[in-house]
Design an enzyme around this catalytic site. Structure first.
Site, PDB file in Angstrom:
ATOM      1  CE  LYS A  68      -4.151   1.779   0.943  1.00  0.00           C
ATOM      2  NZ  LYS A  68      -3.913   2.486  -0.220  1.00  0.00           N
ATOM      3  CE  LYS A  92       3.976   6.366   6.704  1.00  0.00           C
ATOM      4  NZ  LYS A  92       3.534   7.566   5.743  1.00  0.00           N
ATOM      5  CE  LYS A 104       4.275   7.705  -1.440  1.00  0.00           C
ATOM      6  NZ  LYS A 104       3.524   8.018   0.024  1.00  0.00           N
ATOM      7  CG  ASN A 219      -5.175  16.095   1.969  1.00  0.00           C
ATOM      8  OD1 ASN A 219      -5.164  15.721   3.099  1.00  0.00           O
ATOM      9  ND2 ASN A 219      -6.351  15.698   1.293  1.00  0.00           N
ATOM     10  CB  SER A 356      -5.845   4.220   2.934  1.00  0.00           C
ATOM     11  OG  SER A 356      -5.854   5.285   1.864  1.00  0.00           O
TER      12      SER A 356
END
Ligand code: NAD
Length: 428
Positions: A68, A92, A104, A219, A356
Site C-alpha cells: 500500500k 508505517k 510507493k 491536503n 485508506s
C-alpha cells in the site's frame, strides 16, 4: 537531490535494531525492495505533440499483506525517492498494525504545467502501464503530493476498464461517490492532530498558549491547521511552495483556506495581490518558517527540509512530521541534543494510510461506515500506537523515532520469522 534518500532512510534500521535485536536476515530483507518497476508514460498533449514521462512503482515488502502506498506527481520524483517512500510505508503499516506491506509510486512531472485533460490522460496511461502490478490483493495505490481524489477516481475507472469489472478496492482516497470513505480526506491531518492531543495531555498544555508553524499548506497541512485552530491553538505561520506568512497573533485558518480555494491556483495564495491586503501578515521564506520560535513545528511539504545545515537553528520544542522524511538523518542527533521532541512521520502521518485501510475494508465488504465511526476508529488506532511507541521510549530510554522503528521492525520481524528462522531450518 534524492540520490541517497533511500540509503539514508534504511540507515535508521541498524540503529533501531540495537534495541529490537532481530536476526540480521530480517534487517537485510528490509534493506532491499521486493519489486521496482520503471515505466515510460506517453502523453498526447492538447497541441497534438507527444511527450514521454518517467513513471515508477516500488513494492518494498509484502510480508504482512498486500502493499500500500501513494502516487506522487512531482518534477523531482526519482527511483531513490520512491524506494525511500515505499520503505517508510512498510514501517508505517507495521507500526499501525495494518495488514499491509509498503509501496510507493509516482511520475516525474510538474502537474501545474498540464491542462486538466492532459492530467487525466497521463493518469489513465500510467495505470495502463502498471495495471499488471497493482490490484486489491496485490498493491493498492493512494494519493500523495499533487495527486488527489479526482485522480484516484480516474485511475480506479481505468483499472476497472482494463479488468472489465468494477474494482473500487484497487485504489484508496477516491471521491465518496466512487467508493471513497468518509473521513479519508482529512485523515492524515487528523491523525497528526490526535498525536498532538495526546502530547497536550502529557504536557498539560493550554492550546491558546501554544504556537504552531506549518510548512506546506496542501491536503495534510490544511486539515491539521483547521483542527488545531478549532481547538484554540495559535497557528502563527504557514507556507506553500511559493513562500509563507507569519503573524504572532495567529491566523484565522478557515478564512485563509477560503482565500486559497477562491484563487483556484495551487501556488497563487500568499501575498500576491488581494491576499496580502486581506491577511495581515509578514512574509517569511520556507527556510525562515522552520526557524521560528514556536512550540510546535509541523513540516507538511517534502523531505529533507531540516538538515545538518539548519538543525542548530530550529527553536521549536516539538516537531510533528506530517511530511515523509522532512528531517535528514544527520539532523537527528542535533535535534536530540537540543531536547526537541520529534514525533516521527511513520507515526504522525499514519492517519492517511489507516483510513485508506478502512476504505479498502468498506469497498471489499460493500458496507459503508458513518463519518463518526471512521473518526473514532482512527482516534483509537492513533492513540493505541502513540502509547505503544511511548512504552518503547521509556523502556529503552530512546527518542520517539527510534522507538517507532523498534516497534515497527519487531512486528515485521514476527511476520518474517513466522515463515521460519535459521534456527527452525537448521534445527538449532
Ligand atoms: P499536497 O500536494 O496536497 O500539498 C503539498 C503542499 O506542499 C502544497 O501546499 C505545496 O505548495 C507545498 N510545497 C511543495 N513544495 C514545497 C516547498 N519546497 N516548501 C514548502 N512547501 C512546499 O500534498 P499532501 O498530500 O498534503 O502531502 C504533504 C506531505 O504529507 C508529503 O510529504 C506527503 O508524502 C505526506 N503525506 C501525505 C498523506 C496524505 O494522505 N495526503 C499521507 C501521509 C503523508
Amino acid at each position: 537531490m534524492h540520490n541517497d534518500v533511500f540509503t539514508n532512510a534504511i540507515s535508521r534500521l541498524e540503529h533501531a535494531n540495537q534495541y529490537a535485536k532481530l536476526p540480521h536476515e530480517v534487517i537485510d530483507r528490509l534493506k532491499r525492495p521486493r519489486t521496482t518497476i520503471e515505466v515510460t508514460v506517453p502523453l498526447r498533449m492538447d497541441d497534438g505533440s507527444l511527450k514521454l514521462f518517467h513513471g515508477y512503482r516500488v513494492r518494498h515488502n509484502d510480508m504482512r499483506g498486500p502493499t500500500k502506498g501513494g502516487l506522487r506527481y512531482h518534477p523531482q520524483v526519482d527511483i531513490a525517492e520512491v524506494k525511500a517512500l515505499a520503505f517508510w510505508m512498510t514501517c508505517k503499516c507495521a507500526l499501525l498494525n495494518l495488514p499491509f506491506g509498503g509501496a510507493k509510486g509516482g511520475i516525474q512531472v510538474n502537474p501545474k504545467e498540464l491542462s486538466r485533460l492532459e492530467l487525466e490522460r497521463l493518469s489513465r496511461n500510467f495505470i495502463g502501464e502498471i495495471a499488471d502490478f497493482i490490484g486489491p490483493d496485490l498493491d493498492i495505490p493512494a494519493p500523495d503530493v499533487y495527486t488527489n481524489e479526482r485522480i484516484m477516481g480516474w485511475m480506479m475507472d481505468e483499472y476497472s476498464k482494463i479488468k472489465r469489472f468494477k474494482t473500487p478496492a484497487v485504489i484508496t482516497g477516491k471521491p465518496i461517490s466512487l467508493g471513497g470513505s468518509l473521513g479519508r480526506n482529512d485523515a492524515t491531518g487528523r491523525g497528526a492532530y490526535y498525536c498532538i492531543k495526546e502530547l497536550e495531555k502529557l504536557n498539560h498544555w493550554h492550546p491558546e498558549k501554544i504556537t504552531v508553524a506549518i510548512q506546506g499548506f496542501g491536503n495534510a497541512g490544511q486539515h491539521a491547521a483547521s483542527l488545531l485552530h478549532a481547538d484554540g491553538y495559535k497557528v502563527v505561520a504557514i507556507s506553500d511552495s511559493r513562500g509563507g506568512i507569519y503573524n504572532p497573533q495567529g491566523f484565522d485558518i478557515p478564512s485563509i483556506i477560503h482565500i486559497k480555494n477562491e484563487t483556484k491556483q495551487v501556488q497563487a495564495v500568499y501575498c500576491s495581490g488581494s491576499v496580502c491586503e486581506t491577511v495581515a501578515a509578514d512574509q517569511v521564506s520556507n527556510a525562515e518558517l522552520l526557524e521560528l520560535e514556536v512550540d510546535i513545528l509541523i513540516p507538511a511539504a517534502l523531505e529533507n527540509q531540516i538538515t545538518a545545515d539548519n538543525a542548530q537553528q530550529i527553536k521549536a520544542k516539538h516537531i510533528i512530521e506530517i511530511a515523509n522524511g522532512p528531517i535528514a538523518v544527520e539532523a537527528d542527533p542535533i535535534l536530540l541534543d537540543k531536547n526537541i521532541i520529534v514525533i516521527p512521520d511513520i507515526l504522525a502521518n499514519a492517519g492517511g494510510v489507516t483510513v485508506s485501510y478502512y476504505e479498502w475494508v468498506q469497498n471489499r465488504s460493500g458496507y459503508y461506515w458513518p463519518e463518526d465511526e471512521v473518526h473514532s476508529k482512527l482516534q483509537q488506532a492513533m492513540r493505541r500506537e502513540f502509547y505503544n511507541v511511548q512504552h518503547e521510549v521509556k523502556e529503552h530510554n530512546i527518542d520517539w523515532r527510534t522507538a517507532a522503528y523498534v516497534l515497527a521492525i519487531k512486528r515485521l520481524g514476527e511476520a518474517m520469522q513466522a515463515h521460519g528462522t535459521r534456527e527452525y531450518f537448521m534445527g538449532g
